[in-house]
Scaffold this active site. Structure first.
Site, mmCIF file in Angstrom:
data_model
loop_
_atom_site.group_PDB
_atom_site.id
_atom_site.type_symbol
_atom_site.label_atom_id
_atom_site.label_comp_id
_atom_site.label_asym_id
_atom_site.label_seq_id
_atom_site.Cartn_x
_atom_site.Cartn_y
_atom_site.Cartn_z
ATOM 1 N N HIS A 190 -15.313 60.027 6.352
ATOM 2 C CA HIS A 190 -15.986 59.144 6.691
ATOM 3 C C HIS A 190 -16.242 57.854 6.792
ATOM 4 C CE1 HIS A 190 -20.457 57.150 5.432
ATOM 5 N NE2 HIS A 190 -20.727 57.963 5.689
ATOM 6 N N SER A 237 -19.405 75.892 4.426
ATOM 7 C CA SER A 237 -20.142 74.942 4.496
ATOM 8 C C SER A 237 -22.082 75.229 4.685
ATOM 9 C CB SER A 237 -19.042 75.067 5.906
ATOM 10 O OG SER A 237 -19.983 73.801 6.965
#
Length: 455
Positions: free
Chosen positions: A174, A375
C-alpha cells in the site's frame, strides 16, 4: 478464540425508516432523484447556506434526502473498492451523534473527562488480541482512523526499536508504507513481486544480504491492494534466518487491512506466537463500518519507545493522532457483537465463493481474469470505456481493473456486471474486428484471453 456477546436482539433497520430516524422532518417521498442508479453521481455544487437569507435552492433537509437517495441507488454499482457497505446498525447507534466522544490518549488509561468510549475500545482490542494469539497483558493497541494510520504507527515502532533499520516493502505494498518511509526519512528497499503481486523472496534475500550490516524493518502485506496477493510470513521468517538475521535485528509489521479478518478463519497465518511486531486492519473494509477506521495491535513491551506523558489530558499517548473518534470503537464493538466469529466465517466463505463465481463467469465469457488463492479481489482487463468504469466504480491500474467481492455484493450484482461487460465489449471491439488488450505481463499468460494467448 471467542466472540463478544450482546444481550439485545439485533434487527436490521429498513433504509426508509433510517431516513425518517435521521431526518424526521422530511417527507419520506423521493425527491426528484433518478431511479436508475445508472450513472455516477454528479458534483452537487453546494454552497453553505446563511440562515435567514432568501434561498432559491432546495432546503437543507431536501438536499440531504436527495444525497441519501443517490447513495442508496449507487450501492448496487459499488464493485471496485474494499468497503463493506452491508450493515444496518447506523440507526440504532445514531443517538450517539448528540455527544462529542473523544478517545484521547492511551486506550487503557481513563481521562478526567467522561465523554469517551475507551471501555468499548478495549473490548475490541481484546477481541483482536485473542484472534491474533497474544495474551491481553502482553498486548497494546488502539482504534485508528484506518489502515494508513496503522501502517504509520507500526513502521514508526519499528524505526524507534531499530533506529538504523532499513525499511523493506514489496512494490505492491500500500502506498502508505512508502509515505511512512518519506515521513520518517528512513532508508528503504523496494522488493520486486511476482506476476500475482506476491513478494519476490529471492529479491528480498538478495537485498537483505546486501545490507546485512543494518537491521531490517519489513512490511508484510496480507492481501495486496490491487491483486489481493498474500506475502508468505513463514517464508519471510525463514529468509531472515538464512540471511543470518537474529530476532533482535528485524521488525515485522503486517499490513492486513482487508484480509486480517479473513485469514484467521482459513489458517493461523497471523499470530503473535511468531516474532511479529504489529498488525493493522481496516475496520470499514471486511467487517463494515460507516466511517473509516482501523485497529492496530502491537506488543506492550514495545510501546514505551513511543509513549509520552501528557499532563493536559492526564494520560500518556503513544498514538499517531492523539484525539481519536470515540464513535468508531462503538461501531466496531457492535459489528463484532452482532456478527461474532461464526458470522464472520460465513462472510469469508460467501465472499470467496462469489469471487470464484465471478472469475469463472468472466473466464467463460472469454475475458482476461485472475484470482489469487484466498483472495476476494478479481483482477480483469481494464474496460475500454471510462463511463463504464465510473458506472461500476471500478479501480484501475495500467491495463487492469479489479472487483473486490465484499459481503454486501450479491450474485445478482455480479451477473449484471458480467452481462453488461459482455455486451459493451461487443461494441468496444466491434464484434471481434478490434482486439482486446493483452494483459499477460500484468496477470500472467495463463490468465490472458487476448487473441494470441487464447490460441
Amino acid at each position: 478464540m471467542g466472540s463478544l456477546s450482546l444481550k439485545m436482539d439485533f434487527e436490521p433497520t429498513p433504509r426508509s425508516l433510517a431516513r425518517r430516524c435521521l431526518l424526521p422532518n422530511v417527507d419520506n417521498k423521493k425527491q426528484n432523484v433518478s431511479q436508475s442508479g445508472a450513472g455516477p453521481r454528479k458534483n452537487l455544487e453546494l454552497e453553505v447556506m446563511e440562515p435567514g437569507l432568501k434561498n432559491d435552492g432546495p432546503s437543507l433537509d431536501t438536499t440531504l434526502v436527495n444525497y441519501l437517495d443517490t447513495l442508496t441507488q449507487r450501492v448496487n454499482y459499488h464493485l471496485g473498492y474494499p468497503v463493506n457497505i452491508c450493515y444496518d446498525h447506523y440507526a440504532s447507534l445514531a443517538p450517539l451523534l448528540q455527544f462529542h466522544l473523544n478517545n484521547c490518549g492511551d486506550p487503557f488509561l481513563q481521562n478526567t473527562v467522561d465523554f469517551h468510549s475507551k471501555d468499548f475500545e478495549v473490548a475490541v482490542l481484546n477481541w483482536f488480541a485473542q484472534l491474533w494469539e497474544i495474551e491481553k497483558d502482553q498486548c497494546w493497541g488502539y482504534v485508528t482512523n484506518g489502515g494508513t494510520e496503522g501502517n504509520l504507527h507500526g513502521i514508526l515502532l519499528g524505526r524507534e526499536l531499530l533506529p538504523e533499520g532499513i525499511l523493506y516493502a514489496s512494490k505492491d505494498s500500500h502506498y502508505s508504507v512508502f509515505k511512512a518511509a518519506r515521513m520518517y526519512r528512513m532508508d528503504s528497499e523496494t522488493i520486486n513481486t511476482s506476476v500475482n503481486g506476491e513478494m519476490d523472496y529471492s529479491d528480498l534475500r538478495a537485498k537483505l544480504l546486501q545490507n546485512k550490516d543494518k537491521p531490517a524493518i519489513i512490511n508484510v502485506t496480507i492481501g495486496t491492494t490491487f491483486k489481493g496477493a498474500i506475502d508468505d510470513l513463514d517464508v519471510i521468517l525463514e529468509t531472515f534466518k538464512e540471511c543470518g538475521y537474529s530476532q533482535d535485528r528485524f521488525y515485522i509489521h503486517c499490513d492486513a487491512a482487508l484480509c486480517g479478518l479473513m485469514t484467521p478463519f482459513i489458517n493461523n497465518m497471523i499470530s503473535f506466537k511468531k516474532p511479529i511486531g504489529s498488525v493493522t486492519i481496516s475496520g470499514h473494509k471486511f467487517l463494515g463500518c460507516p466511517m473509516p477506521c482501523g485497529v492496530q495491535i502491537t506488543r506492550k513491551s514495545y510501546i514505551n519507545n513511543l509513549s509520552t506523558n501528557v499532563e493536559y489530558i492526564a494520560s500518556v499517548d503513544a498514538t499517531i493522532s492523539g484525539s481519536r473518534n470515540g464513535l468508531t470503537p462503538i461501531f466496531l464493538w457492535y459489528s463484532l457483537s452482532t456478527k461474532g466469529q461464526i458470522g464472520l466465517q460465513k462472510d469469508v466463505k460467501r465472499c470467496l465463493d462469489n469471487a470464484k463465481y465471478l472469475k469463472d463467469g468472466l473466464q467463460q465469457a472469454g475475458i482476461s481474469v485472475m484470482l489469487n488463492e484466498i483472495s476476494i479481489i478479481v483482477v480483469l482487463e481494464r474496460p475500454h470505456d471510462h463511463e463504464f468504469v465510473r458506472r461500476w466504480q471500478l479501480s484501475c491500474v495500467k491495463d487492469m481493473a479489479h472487483v473486490v467481492v465484499m459481503p454486501g455484493i450479491t450474485r445478482e450484482m455480479l451477473d449484471n456486471f458480467i452481462s453488461e461487460l459482455v455486451q459493451q465489449r461487443k461494441h468496444w471491439y466491434q464484434g471481434g474486428k478490434a482486439e482486446a488488450p493483452c494483459v499477460a505481463d500484468d496477470i500472467g499468460t495463463q490468465n490472458c484471453a487476448c487473441s494470441y494467448h487464447k490460441i
